[in-house]
Design a protein around this motif. Sequence first.
Motif, PDB file in Angstrom:
ATOM      1  N   SER A  47      -6.219  -0.450  12.400  1.00 36.93           N
ATOM      2  CA  SER A  47      -7.390  -1.320  12.525  1.00 36.93           C
ATOM      3  C   SER A  47      -6.995  -2.726  12.084  1.00 36.93           C
ATOM      4  O   SER A  47      -5.904  -2.930  11.544  1.00 36.93           O
ATOM      5  CB  SER A  47      -8.553  -0.798  11.679  1.00 36.93           C
ATOM      6  OG  SER A  47      -8.193  -0.754  10.307  1.00 36.93           O
ATOM      7  N   ASN A  49      -3.581   9.774   7.317  1.00 35.92           N
ATOM      8  CA  ASN A  49      -4.141  11.013   6.778  1.00 35.92           C
ATOM      9  C   ASN A  49      -3.217  12.192   7.077  1.00 35.92           C
ATOM     10  O   ASN A  49      -2.351  12.107   7.944  1.00 35.92           O
ATOM     11  CB  ASN A  49      -5.514  11.277   7.383  1.00 35.92           C
ATOM     12  CG  ASN A  49      -6.521  10.192   7.047  1.00 35.92           C
ATOM     13  OD1 ASN A  49      -6.448   9.548   6.006  1.00 35.92           O
ATOM     14  ND2 ASN A  49      -7.462   9.976   7.960  1.00 35.92           N
ATOM     15  N   GLY A 107       0.778  -1.233   0.000  1.00 29.39           N
ATOM     16  CA  GLY A 107       0.000   0.000   0.000  1.00 29.39           C
ATOM     17  C   GLY A 107       0.806   1.277   0.000  1.00 29.39           C
ATOM     18  O   GLY A 107       0.233   2.366  -0.078  1.00 29.39           O
ATOM     19  N   GLN A 148      -4.384   3.468   8.327  1.00 36.74           N
ATOM     20  CA  GLN A 148      -4.892   4.593   7.556  1.00 36.74           C
ATOM     21  C   GLN A 148      -4.105   5.825   7.955  1.00 36.74           C
ATOM     22  O   GLN A 148      -4.093   6.204   9.128  1.00 36.74           O
ATOM     23  CB  GLN A 148      -6.384   4.805   7.839  1.00 36.74           C
ATOM     24  CG  GLN A 148      -6.985   5.999   7.137  1.00 36.74           C
ATOM     25  CD  GLN A 148      -7.028   5.828   5.627  1.00 36.74           C
ATOM     26  OE1 GLN A 148      -7.384   4.772   5.123  1.00 36.74           O
ATOM     27  NE2 GLN A 148      -6.668   6.889   4.903  1.00 36.74           N
ATOM     28  N   SER A 186      -1.623  -1.982   4.233  1.00 36.80           N
ATOM     29  CA  SER A 186      -2.158  -3.276   4.655  1.00 36.80           C
ATOM     30  C   SER A 186      -1.013  -4.198   5.030  1.00 36.80           C
ATOM     31  O   SER A 186       0.089  -4.100   4.482  1.00 36.80           O
ATOM     32  CB  SER A 186      -2.968  -3.922   3.531  1.00 36.80           C
ATOM     33  OG  SER A 186      -4.064  -3.132   3.161  1.00 36.80           O
ATOM     34  N   PHE A 204      -3.138   9.130  12.100  1.00 34.63           N
ATOM     35  CA  PHE A 204      -3.101   7.729  11.692  1.00 34.63           C
ATOM     36  C   PHE A 204      -4.131   6.938  12.493  1.00 34.63           C
ATOM     37  O   PHE A 204      -4.359   7.217  13.672  1.00 34.63           O
ATOM     38  CB  PHE A 204      -1.727   7.122  11.938  1.00 34.63           C
ATOM     39  CG  PHE A 204      -0.622   7.623  11.046  1.00 34.63           C
ATOM     40  CD1 PHE A 204      -0.787   8.720  10.219  1.00 34.63           C
ATOM     41  CD2 PHE A 204       0.611   6.980  11.036  1.00 34.63           C
ATOM     42  CE1 PHE A 204       0.236   9.176   9.400  1.00 34.63           C
ATOM     43  CE2 PHE A 204       1.644   7.415  10.230  1.00 34.63           C
ATOM     44  CZ  PHE A 204       1.453   8.523   9.417  1.00 34.63           C
ATOM     45  N   THR A 205      -4.694   5.926  11.839  1.00 32.68           N
ATOM     46  CA  THR A 205      -5.625   5.034  12.507  1.00 32.68           C
ATOM     47  C   THR A 205      -5.271   3.590  12.167  1.00 32.68           C
ATOM     48  O   THR A 205      -5.214   3.219  10.992  1.00 32.68           O
ATOM     49  CB  THR A 205      -7.075   5.306  12.081  1.00 32.68           C
ATOM     50  OG1 THR A 205      -7.404   6.669  12.359  1.00 32.68           O
ATOM     51  CG2 THR A 205      -8.038   4.391  12.830  1.00 32.68           C
ATOM     52  N   TYR A 247      -4.378  -2.919   9.230  1.00 38.38           N
ATOM     53  CA  TYR A 247      -4.322  -1.759   8.351  1.00 38.38           C
ATOM     54  C   TYR A 247      -3.764  -0.549   9.083  1.00 38.38           C
ATOM     55  O   TYR A 247      -3.836  -0.457  10.314  1.00 38.38           O
ATOM     56  CB  TYR A 247      -5.728  -1.415   7.842  1.00 38.38           C
ATOM     57  CG  TYR A 247      -6.435  -2.555   7.161  1.00 38.38           C
ATOM     58  CD1 TYR A 247      -7.345  -3.349   7.855  1.00 38.38           C
ATOM     59  CD2 TYR A 247      -6.200  -2.841   5.821  1.00 38.38           C
ATOM     60  CE1 TYR A 247      -7.999  -4.400   7.234  1.00 38.38           C
ATOM     61  CE2 TYR A 247      -6.847  -3.894   5.194  1.00 38.38           C
ATOM     62  CZ  TYR A 247      -7.739  -4.665   5.897  1.00 38.38           C
ATOM     63  OH  TYR A 247      -8.383  -5.716   5.283  1.00 38.38           O
ATOM     64  N   SER A 261      -3.499  11.169   1.701  1.00 43.57           N
ATOM     65  CA  SER A 261      -3.706   9.983   2.541  1.00 43.57           C
ATOM     66  C   SER A 261      -3.217   8.727   1.841  1.00 43.57           C
ATOM     67  O   SER A 261      -3.136   8.672   0.613  1.00 43.57           O
ATOM     68  CB  SER A 261      -5.195   9.829   2.866  1.00 43.57           C
ATOM     69  OG  SER A 261      -5.685  10.943   3.574  1.00 43.57           O
ATOM     70  N   ARG A 290      -3.428   4.193   2.670  1.00 47.90           N
ATOM     71  CA  ARG A 290      -3.838   3.097   3.544  1.00 47.90           C
ATOM     72  C   ARG A 290      -2.908   1.921   3.315  1.00 47.90           C
ATOM     73  O   ARG A 290      -2.842   1.383   2.208  1.00 47.90           O
ATOM     74  CB  ARG A 290      -5.277   2.675   3.265  1.00 47.90           C
ATOM     75  CG  ARG A 290      -5.822   1.675   4.276  1.00 47.90           C
ATOM     76  CD  ARG A 290      -7.083   1.044   3.770  1.00 47.90           C
ATOM     77  NE  ARG A 290      -7.831   0.358   4.806  1.00 47.90           N
ATOM     78  CZ  ARG A 290      -8.716  -0.610   4.561  1.00 47.90           C
ATOM     79  NH1 ARG A 290      -8.957  -0.988   3.314  1.00 47.90           N
ATOM     80  NH2 ARG A 290      -9.364  -1.191   5.555  1.00 47.90           N
TER      81      ARG A 290
END
Length: 119
Positions: free
Chosen positions: A70, A83, A7, A81, A20, A67-68, A79, A16, A18
């Motif tokens: 998950s 931003n 990714g 994410q 993986s 950042f997130t 993952y 952004s 994402r």
Amino acid sequence: VHLVESGGGLVQPGESLRLSCAASGRTFSRYAMGWFRQAPGKEREFAAAISWSGGSTRYADSVKGRFTISRDNAKNTVYLQMNSLKPEDTAVYYCNTIDWGKKNPLDTWGQGTLVTVSS
């Protein structure tokens, strides 16, 4: 556990991405997972972590709020994410199983995925 990150790419500041991380070889859902990153000329550092259930997360101060992390235990995938990316986020990003308390990686590293933030 075998880890494959993907990714990454080249983006402009403010954009952004994402990431993986696909895991195999062990019961993925039993382990906390983390993302780490290594910028050019610097040591690898902790970025984010998620508990085995996904119910708890931890972030480095440098990425908190942008950042997130998950996970999808059914897909054995975690993952990240990202931003509002900044040039200082440029690094190779790696995932790993993680010691939740010490935020230390526990397994062999994968090949990582390169994120470059530049205008």
